[in-house]
Design a protein around this motif. Structure first.
Motif, PDB file in Angstrom:
ATOM      1  N   GLY A  82      23.407  10.273 -76.938  1.00 11.04           N
ATOM      2  CA  GLY A  82      22.102  10.907 -77.076  1.00 11.04           C
ATOM      3  C   GLY A  82      22.177  12.297 -77.683  1.00 11.04           C
ATOM      4  N   HIS A  83      21.010  12.973 -77.699  1.00 13.04           N
ATOM      5  CA  HIS A  83      20.904  14.270 -78.366  1.00 13.04           C
ATOM      6  C   HIS A  83      20.458  15.360 -77.407  1.00 13.04           C
ATOM      7  N   ASN A  84      20.618  15.133 -76.102  1.00 12.84           N
ATOM      8  CA  ASN A  84      20.207  16.125 -75.120  1.00 12.84           C
ATOM      9  C   ASN A  84      21.202  17.284 -75.118  1.00 12.84           C
ATOM     10  N   PRO A  85      20.759  18.520 -75.427  1.00 20.76           N
ATOM     11  CA  PRO A  85      21.703  19.651 -75.473  1.00 20.76           C
ATOM     12  C   PRO A  85      22.306  19.979 -74.116  1.00 20.76           C
ATOM     13  N   ARG A  86      21.742  19.433 -73.021  1.00 18.28           N
ATOM     14  CA  ARG A  86      22.291  19.684 -71.687  1.00 18.28           C
ATOM     15  C   ARG A  86      23.430  18.725 -71.342  1.00 18.28           C
ATOM     16  N   SER A  87      23.626  17.704 -72.161  1.00 11.96           N
ATOM     17  CA  SER A  87      24.698  16.742 -71.896  1.00 11.96           C
ATOM     18  C   SER A  87      26.015  17.265 -72.456  1.00 11.96           C
ATOM     19  N   THR A  88      27.071  17.123 -71.680  1.00 17.08           N
ATOM     20  CA  THR A  88      28.412  17.514 -72.116  1.00 17.08           C
ATOM     21  C   THR A  88      29.363  16.351 -71.854  1.00 17.08           C
ATOM     22  N   VAL A  89      30.604  16.508 -72.317  1.00 18.26           N
ATOM     23  CA  VAL A  89      31.608  15.478 -72.041  1.00 18.26           C
ATOM     24  C   VAL A  89      31.755  15.278 -70.530  1.00 18.26           C
ATOM     25  N   ALA A  90      31.730  16.381 -69.767  1.00 19.10           N
ATOM     26  CA  ALA A  90      31.893  16.289 -68.315  1.00 19.10           C
ATOM     27  C   ALA A  90      30.725  15.575 -67.645  1.00 19.10           C
ATOM     28  N   THR A  91      29.492  15.808 -68.118  1.00 19.94           N
ATOM     29  CA  THR A  91      28.340  15.154 -67.481  1.00 19.94           C
ATOM     30  C   THR A  91      28.248  13.688 -67.880  1.00 19.94           C
ATOM     31  N   VAL A  92      28.547  13.374 -69.140  1.00 21.08           N
ATOM     32  CA  VAL A  92      28.458  11.986 -69.600  1.00 21.08           C
ATOM     33  C   VAL A  92      29.460  11.105 -68.869  1.00 21.08           C
ATOM     34  N   THR A  93      30.661  11.637 -68.599  1.00 22.45           N
ATOM     35  CA  THR A  93      31.700  10.858 -67.919  1.00 22.45           C
ATOM     36  C   THR A  93      31.584  10.948 -66.404  1.00 22.45           C
ATOM     37  N   GLU A  94      30.621  11.723 -65.897  1.00 23.43           N
ATOM     38  CA  GLU A  94      30.386  11.942 -64.469  1.00 23.43           C
ATOM     39  C   GLU A  94      31.503  12.738 -63.801  1.00 23.43           C
ATOM     40  N   ILE A  95      32.449  13.266 -64.594  1.00 18.18           N
ATOM     41  CA  ILE A  95      33.490  14.122 -64.014  1.00 18.18           C
ATOM     42  C   ILE A  95      32.848  15.360 -63.399  1.00 18.18           C
ATOM     43  N   TYR A  96      31.778  15.856 -64.024  1.00 24.02           N
ATOM     44  CA  TYR A  96      31.140  17.085 -63.540  1.00 24.02           C
ATOM     45  C   TYR A  96      30.526  16.882 -62.160  1.00 24.02           C
ATOM     46  N   ASP A  97      30.000  15.697 -61.896  1.00 20.01           N
ATOM     47  CA  ASP A  97      29.426  15.432 -60.580  1.00 20.01           C
ATOM     48  C   ASP A  97      30.483  15.577 -59.490  1.00 20.01           C
ATOM     49  N   TYR A  98      31.672  15.045 -59.755  1.00 19.91           N
ATOM     50  CA  TYR A  98      32.757  15.142 -58.765  1.00 19.91           C
ATOM     51  C   TYR A  98      33.280  16.573 -58.676  1.00 19.91           C
ATOM     52  N   LEU A  99      33.323  17.284 -59.798  1.00 21.73           N
ATOM     53  CA  LEU A  99      33.772  18.673 -59.774  1.00 21.73           C
ATOM     54  C   LEU A  99      32.831  19.539 -58.939  1.00 21.73           C
ATOM     55  N   ARG A 100      31.539  19.309 -59.059  1.00 23.12           N
ATOM     56  CA  ARG A 100      30.560  20.108 -58.305  1.00 23.12           C
ATOM     57  C   ARG A 100      30.744  19.926 -56.800  1.00 23.12           C
ATOM     58  N   VAL A 101      30.931  18.681 -56.376  1.00 18.96           N
ATOM     59  CA  VAL A 101      31.137  18.412 -54.948  1.00 18.96           C
ATOM     60  C   VAL A 101      32.476  19.004 -54.494  1.00 18.96           C
ATOM     61  N   LEU A 102      33.510  18.873 -55.336  1.00 20.23           N
ATOM     62  CA  LEU A 102      34.836  19.395 -54.997  1.00 20.23           C
ATOM     63  C   LEU A 102      34.782  20.898 -54.757  1.00 20.23           C
ATOM     64  N   TYR A 103      34.161  21.639 -55.671  1.00 16.79           N
ATOM     65  CA  TYR A 103      34.091  23.094 -55.533  1.00 16.79           C
ATOM     66  C   TYR A 103      33.201  23.513 -54.372  1.00 16.79           C
ATOM     67  N   ALA A 104      32.150  22.756 -54.102  1.00 18.44           N
ATOM     68  CA  ALA A 104      31.257  23.102 -52.992  1.00 18.44           C
ATOM     69  C   ALA A 104      31.935  22.896 -51.641  1.00 18.44           C
ATOM     70  N   ARG A 105      32.839  21.926 -51.566  1.00 21.76           N
ATOM     71  CA  ARG A 105      33.437  21.578 -50.274  1.00 21.76           C
ATOM     72  C   ARG A 105      34.752  22.301 -49.988  1.00 21.76           C
ATOM     73  N   ILE A 106      35.577  22.530 -50.993  1.00 24.30           N
ATOM     74  CA  ILE A 106      36.869  23.166 -50.707  1.00 24.30           C
ATOM     75  C   ILE A 106      37.096  24.441 -51.518  1.00 24.30           C
ATOM     76  N   GLY A 107      36.128  24.856 -52.332  1.00 28.97           N
ATOM     77  CA  GLY A 107      36.296  26.070 -53.132  1.00 28.97           C
ATOM     78  C   GLY A 107      36.337  27.315 -52.255  1.00 28.97           C
ATOM     79  N   GLN A 108      37.138  28.289 -52.661  1.00 30.58           N
ATOM     80  CA  GLN A 108      37.241  29.554 -51.938  1.00 30.58           C
ATOM     81  C   GLN A 108      36.298  30.574 -52.577  1.00 30.58           C
ATOM     82  N   LEU A 109      35.339  31.079 -51.788  1.00 32.76           N
ATOM     83  CA  LEU A 109      34.374  32.056 -52.277  1.00 32.76           C
ATOM     84  C   LEU A 109      34.966  33.456 -52.213  1.00 32.76           C
ATOM     85  N   HIS A 110      34.755  34.254 -53.280  1.00 33.86           N
ATOM     86  CA  HIS A 110      35.194  35.638 -53.329  1.00 33.86           C
ATOM     87  C   HIS A 110      33.989  36.541 -53.538  1.00 33.86           C
ATOM     88  N   CYS A 111      34.109  37.770 -53.077  1.00 25.35           N
ATOM     89  CA  CYS A 111      33.044  38.747 -53.298  1.00 25.35           C
ATOM     90  C   CYS A 111      32.983  39.096 -54.782  1.00 25.35           C
TER      91      CYS A 111
END
Length: 936
Positions: A93-122
């Motif tokens: 498609g031609h949606n400018p919001r689509s990327t390789v990560a979103t099309v392959t759904e890798i980004y969906d898993y990355l978002r959950v991964l960072y939300a659950r085990i990511g270390q927050l810094h000030c």
């Protein structure tokens, strides 16, 4: 009983000639043949379309109204067809919001991964911030080795002035005995106070505990008290056994525990990271400036500083213009103040200013306060006086951009912006699309924005080497399994060079198709009919093995894989080859041969088999054109992965740019060369990539680029038109000459007809009942729309009066139904018409009809129509033509014809630059530029 083959009977879609064929199931089948011979008509428009139609028909009427309908292909019967999936070149498609990560759904898993085990810094001081429950904190402290001495503290003040005597007295009465002030332990005695003029860090000592059996109850009480007194934050310090009774407990040795996401040092509170915060499609995560697009219309410095030899006084920066005019007194005063602040004179040429001085003029001086003195008038006598102002200077670019932004941050319409506004990376998020605080959440010290900027190859290496603590590893196990698996499939189809943040609209057809292919392998489906349209497009020969392995894996999972392909390597690994021909268009539509690769090569006499055996070969030039004295040089190209290279392209040659996928070919030729020359020579609003300059070279002497070429043309495979009203005749202007011919006939002159009378796009000569379409659309409700022939004009598109005008017995409607070959014979005596038709014939398109709608043309056919239009122009001999993989979709025989056209353009004195993987084209070139050695 399950059918062992797909039986197709009476296929007549497009140019197919009533084909009957049996396709064995669970095999890799290659459809091949010359361009336009009917391969895609059978594979996609018949087999896939029928499989998809049957699936949609099986759904409820309610569901079907949301899915739309596929029309029934023109075929008598298909037996044994399983559910079908088409992986074609326009999948992403031609949606400018689509990327390789979103099309392959890798980004969906990355978002959950960072939300659950990511270390927050000030975001201010960079210190780690976490959140634990009381039970988590107690468990962590009990896990310390036996006999470990701990001091539990509650922070009550940070960097505050005051004696704090009343607060200390209140704490003493509550039963607390000790404080830590600036790292030193003090007893809470009556009247204890601090120096009121100094800033202090104050912590309340809650308890001193030795980890041992039975201490849990006391530890729970200490933790609860500390969290209550510290407003959700507590500190724990381990006391070394050798420390004795030292009163000093350094703050840097503290371990921080928090129920909230709050920085102890800065006092800043953060929300708990959730998957939505990592999405640039969600308001909670997207950059507020660019709305998650990563780009915004802005001013490119090069476009407002056209001549760097000028000074500010002489008008180096176009929005200000020359400063020696009365109406520019304010701007002059500002420039003088900035010059005084940074130590330069406004009469200094722009290219002699330092980068910091240029940036200050363009983007402002930050928090620095400037004193500017401006002339003014006072009173009725109009006496001149000077006024002094203290101001913050925002910079020319922010001030100019703000004129075109609305109060809510939205931009003015792109067409209403000045020419120096172009699409560029958002300055707020640096093109990452996300809120700035998201970068403070890391895994292995790496934020999600850095992961997205990695190539698939680098991301694969990162996640394969990632090691996590036991708790985080347990949480992330399934997420990492999915991420690693999807990255592995993308590597398998030769896409390791793509970055995860690459926008989907910028992917080539072949790249988009291979991404979909990787996703399907990962899905693990079986008993499915997969239809692929030239998946090897854009793939370097070195990477073919991975693609072929993927296709064979799909087959081995128990699927039927039909591939429309011209690639020799794919044909040789196939289980079955089906060859279409013998020609294209109305001369094709038949199956010329069928069989295993070995049988096909040995026994067939088709055009494809002759090339595979070597009976026919693509003709190579007997000699190469010598490089002359004229060159184009790109200096210090740095776009994407280019390493400051300065290649030279010889004028008047066929130059081929080669290299593995991702080596930088498109970055060099399209992002830099074409974009820069289109801007400089054609006044296009393009933004070139990162480079120093492009110059002409004549006899080793550097000259302006306009001295060696005067225009640049990019001949791509984009459709020549997106509506059925556009066709080859209208695009090449041949139809204009035909309409003028008909308007000049005696009968037409007698009736006063003009050329517009013979156009189906305007009122007058067209059939008004169908608006010149020749058919009317009938809305069938839940069924797909049906086009029925117009009963007034009977599909001829023109009214009776117009059709009565004939040339050599043919009216204008009958001319549009002619193929190029027949039209060339019909108009042989009319030079203006015959010349355009001859060029279409020369590029190998004599089989298409003059009035064939543009959307039905393949990418290769569209490109050759564009080439014929270029050949029809009166050349200056100084044109640069750029073609990106022009052999896409072309049979061996069509490649032969294409090379003849390209050499013809060069023979006219022009320069042709081709980005190509096809070895025959590479072998035919006069000059090669090879990029590498690897991609990315």
């Amino acid at each position: 009983m399950t059918e062992e083959a797909i039986h197709v009977q009476g296929a007549r879609e497009h140019n197919l000639r009533n084909i009957d064929i049996h396709l064995p199931k669970d095999k890799l089948i290659v459809f091949t043949g010359v361009s336009g011979s009917g391969k895609s008509s059978l594979a996609i428009d018949t087999v896939y379309a029928e499989g998809q139609r049957r699936y949609i028909e099986s759904l409820s009427a309610y569901a079907r109204q949301f899915l739309g309908q596929l029309g029934k292909p023109d075929v008598d019967e298909i037996i044994g067809l399983s559910p079908s999936i088409a992986i074609n070149q326009g999948s992403t498609g031609h949606n400018p919001r689509s990327t390789v990560a979103t099309v392959t759904e890798i980004y969906d898993y990355l978002r959950v991964l960072y939300a659950r085990i990511g270390q927050l810094h000030c975001v201010e001081c960079g210190s780690e911030i976490g959140s634990q429950t009381e039970a988590d904190i107690v468990k962590t402290l009990l896990d310390y080795p036996d006999r470990t001495r701990l001091i539990v503290l509650a922070p009550i003040a940070r960097g505050t002035r005051g004696a704090h005597q009343k607060e200390f007295e209140s704490l003493r009465k509550a039963g607390f005995a000790r404080l830590r002030v600036d790292g030193e332990i003090h007893e809470l005695r009556p009247g204890f106070a601090l120096s009121p003029n100094r800033r202090h860090n104050i912590d309340l000592v809650i308890d001193r505990i030795v980890v041992k059996e039975g201490i849990e109850t006391r530890l729970v009480q200490a933790v609860d008290t500390a969290l209550a007194r510290g407003e959700g934050i507590m500190l724990v310090q381990t006391v070394p056994a050798t420390s004795g009774a030292s009163p000093f407990l350094p703050e840097e040795d503290d371990r921080i525990f928090s129920k909230n996401y709050t920085c102890l040092e800065c006092g800043i509170s953060f929300v708990k990271p959730e998957p939505r915060h990592f999405s640039f499609n969600n308001p909670d995560g997207m950059c507020e400036t660019c709305r998650g697009l990563g780009v915004r219309m802005g001013i490119l410095p090069k476009l407002i500083v056209p001549d760097e030899t000028l000074s500010l006084m002489k008008g180096a920066v176009s929005p200000w213009g020359p400063l020696n005019k009365q109406k520019r007194a304010t701007e002059k005063a500002i420039a003088e103040a900035v010059g005084k602040h940074l130590g330069f004179d406004i009469k200094t040429p722009w290219n002699e200013l330092t980068q910091a001085q240029q940036d200050a003029i363009l983007y402002g001086t930050g928090d620095a306060v400037l004193t500017i003195t401006t002339p003014g008038t006072s009173g009725h006598k109009r006496r001149k006086q000077r006024r002094r102002h203290r101001v913050h200077f925002r910079g020319i670019i922010p001030a100019e951009e703000q004129k075109y932004y609305f109060e809510d941050g939205a931009e003015a319409d792109e067409d209403n912006l000045p020419d120096h506004f172009v699409k560029m990376p958002c300055r707020e998020c640096d093109g990452t699309r996300l809120n700035s605080w998201i970068k403070s959440v890391t895994i292995a010290d790496t934020p999600i924005t850095e992961i997205l900027e990695m190539s698939i190859r680098d991301a694969t290496e990162f996640f394969n080497e990632l090691t996590l603590p036991e708790r985080e590893a347990f949480i992330a196990n399934e997420l990492l399994k999915e991420i690693r698996g999807r990255l592995g499939f993308l590597m398998g189809v030769g896409l390791g060079y793509l970055t995860l943040a690459r926008p989907a609209p910028t992917l080539s057809g072949g790249e988009a198709q291979r991404i979909r292919l990787a996703s399907q392998v990962g899905a693990g489906l079986r008993d499915v009919t997969y239809v692929l349209d030239e998946p090897s497009i854009g793939l370097h020969p070195r990477d073919h093995a991975g693609l072929l392995t993927t296709l064979l894996n799909l087959r081995n999972q128990g699927n039927t894989v039909i591939v429309v392909e011209h690639d020799e390597a794919t044909m040789l690994v196939a289980d079955w080859i089906v060859d279409f021909g013998p020609g294209a268009g109305i001369k094709g539509g038949k199956i010329t041969d069928i069989g295993t690769p070995a049988q096909f090569i040995k026994e067939s006499n088709s055009l494809t088999a002759q090339y595979l055996r070597g009976d026919k070969v693509i003709v190579q030039p007997e000699s190469r054109r010598a490089t002359g004295d004229k060159w184009i040089q790109i200096c210090n190209a740095r776009q994407n992965n280019l390493k400051e290279i300065s290649p030279k392209i010889p004028i008047g040659t066929l130059c081929c740019v080669t290299g593995v996928s991702g080596s930088g070919k498109s970055s060099l030729i399209h992002d830099i060369l074409y974009s820069a020359l289109a801007r400089d020579l054609m006044k296009a609003k393009t933004v070139p990539g990162d480079y120093d300059k492009i110059r002409g070279v004549i006899k080793n002497r550097n000259v302006r680029i306009s001295e060696v070429i005067d225009k640049v043309i990019n001949i791509n495979m984009a459709p020549i038109g997106r509506t059925p009203r556009s066709n080859a005749a209208t695009y090449t202007k041949v139809f204009d000459a035909i309409r003028s011919l008909y308007a000049g006939l005696p009968d037409a002159k007698l009736r006063g007809y003009k050329p517009g009378r013979f156009s189906f796009n305007v009122s007058g000569g067209r059939c008004e009942a169908c608006n010149g379409n020749g058919a009317k659309k009938v809305d069938m409700g839940l069924l797909s729309d049906v086009w029925v022939e117009c009963e007034v004009c009977e599909g001829k598109r023109f009214n009776t009066e117009t059709l009565s005008i004939k040339y050599r017995g043919k009216n204008i409607s009958e001319v549009l139904e002619m193929d190029i070959d027949a039209a060339l014979e019909h108009f042989a005596d009319i030079p203006r018409v015959a010349r355009g038709l001859r060029l279409l014939h020369d590029v190998g398109l004599d089989y298409i009809k003059l009035g064939q709608p543009a959307p039905t043309l393949s990418g290769g056919e569209a490109q050759r129509i564009k080439l014929s239009k270029e050949l029809s122009k009166r050349g200056t001999g100084k044109t640069l033509y750029i073609l990106d993989e022009p052999t896409t979709g072309l049979h061996f025989d069509d490649v032969n014809k294409l090379l003849m056209i390209l050499h013809r353009l060069v023979d006219d004195g022009n320069t042709v630059v081709v980005v190509e993987h096809n070895l025959e084209v590479i072998n035919s070139a006069d000059y090669l530029i090879d990029l590498g050695p690897e991609g990315g």
